[in-house]
Enzyme design. Structure first.
Site, mmCIF file in Angstrom:
data_model
loop_
_atom_site.group_PDB
_atom_site.id
_atom_site.type_symbol
_atom_site.label_atom_id
_atom_site.label_comp_id
_atom_site.label_asym_id
_atom_site.label_seq_id
_atom_site.Cartn_x
_atom_site.Cartn_y
_atom_site.Cartn_z
ATOM 1 N N ASP A 146 0.863 -1.191 0.000
ATOM 2 C CA ASP A 146 0.000 0.000 0.000
ATOM 3 C C ASP A 146 0.899 1.240 0.000
ATOM 4 O O ASP A 146 1.404 1.630 -1.046
ATOM 5 C CB ASP A 146 -0.934 -0.079 1.214
ATOM 6 C CG ASP A 146 -1.913 1.074 1.298
ATOM 7 O OD1 ASP A 146 -2.118 1.758 0.280
ATOM 8 O OD2 ASP A 146 -2.501 1.297 2.377
ATOM 9 N N ASP B 95 -8.051 -7.729 6.681
ATOM 10 C CA ASP B 95 -9.090 -7.403 7.653
ATOM 11 C C ASP B 95 -9.478 -5.934 7.655
ATOM 12 O O ASP B 95 -8.762 -5.078 7.141
ATOM 13 C CB ASP B 95 -8.594 -7.749 9.067
ATOM 14 C CG ASP B 95 -7.522 -6.759 9.539
ATOM 15 O OD1 ASP B 95 -6.519 -6.581 8.817
ATOM 16 O OD2 ASP B 95 -7.705 -6.147 10.606
ATOM 17 N N VAL C 89 -9.652 -2.976 0.718
ATOM 18 C CA VAL C 89 -10.204 -4.312 0.445
ATOM 19 C C VAL C 89 -10.127 -5.189 1.699
ATOM 20 O O VAL C 89 -9.322 -4.938 2.598
ATOM 21 C CB VAL C 89 -9.432 -5.012 -0.702
ATOM 22 C CG1 VAL C 89 -9.588 -4.254 -2.014
ATOM 23 C CG2 VAL C 89 -7.943 -5.175 -0.359
#
Ligand code: IMP
Ligand code: MG
Length: 185
Positions: A109, A166, A160
């Site tokens: 990310d 999670d 997501v």
């Protein structure tokens, strides 16, 4: 399709990558990794908890002698954006000196997690070679210079869940990768 826990799937707005597409891509990634590394021992370092399902599936397709190490790190603290800090154990509970290492995480990310771990492993452990695999890579500018040699899927910059990932500790058991209904965020 098998249903994990009643009520969980209805929290999802849409399916981004279905279970069969994940299965096929993970198998192809394993073939790529196996061909690149060639025969010989591999030390796998899996970042917990997000990569749990990915690692379990990927490693079962690798026909190599390997050692599995897990490292618990976190940069997210319950929300949907990075906290900007990476928590990691003071001393690593394994040695990778002169080993051939495959580092595995669920998702690239901001790059903060992987760049911290990569720097730490290179510095403290001196592996012979280290390559990185992630299931997902978000299409966004990285705040930290982190990259992965093996990428399952490139996805848009959206939050997501599922297949190990999670939101506030939930949804890891969803068997596909999906987008949460905004009302659940
Ligand atoms: P980074 O340090 O910003 O690259 O974030 C990497 C970590 O944040 C991953 O290992 C995940 O645990 C978590 N993460 C990043 N994006 C998502 C997401 O969309 N859903 C769930 N967890 C995420
Ligand atoms: Mg994680």
């Amino acid at each position: 399709m098998s249903r994990p826990v009643a009520g969980v799937l209805s929290d999802l707005e849409s399916v981004l990558i279905d279970a069969e597409a994940i299965r096929q891509r993970v198998q192809a990634l394993a073939a790529e990794i196996q061909a690149d590394f060639g025969p010989g021992e591999l030390s796998v370092v899996a970042l917990m908890d997000g990569s749990l399902f990915f690692v379990a599936d990927l490693l079962r397709h690798l026909d190599l002698p390997l050692h599995l190490h897990t490292l618990t790190v976190s940069s997210y603290h319950g929300g949907t954006s990075s906290s900007g800090r990476v928590n990691m154990a003071e001393s690593l509970p394994f040695s990778l000196k002169t080993k051939r290492v495959l580092l595995i995480d669920d998702i690239l990310d901001t790059g903060l997690t992987l760049s911290s771990v990569q720097q730490r492993l290179l510095k403290d452990c001196q592996p012979e070679i280290m390559r990185t695999a992630v299931l997902l890579r978000k299409q966004r500018p990285r705040e930290q210079d982190a990259s992965a040699e093996y990428v399952g899927f490139d996805i848009a910059d959206e939050f997501v869940v599922g297949y190990g990932m999670d939101y506030q500790g939930r949804y890891r058991n969803v068997p596909y990768i999906g987008i949460l209904n905004p009302s659940k965020l």
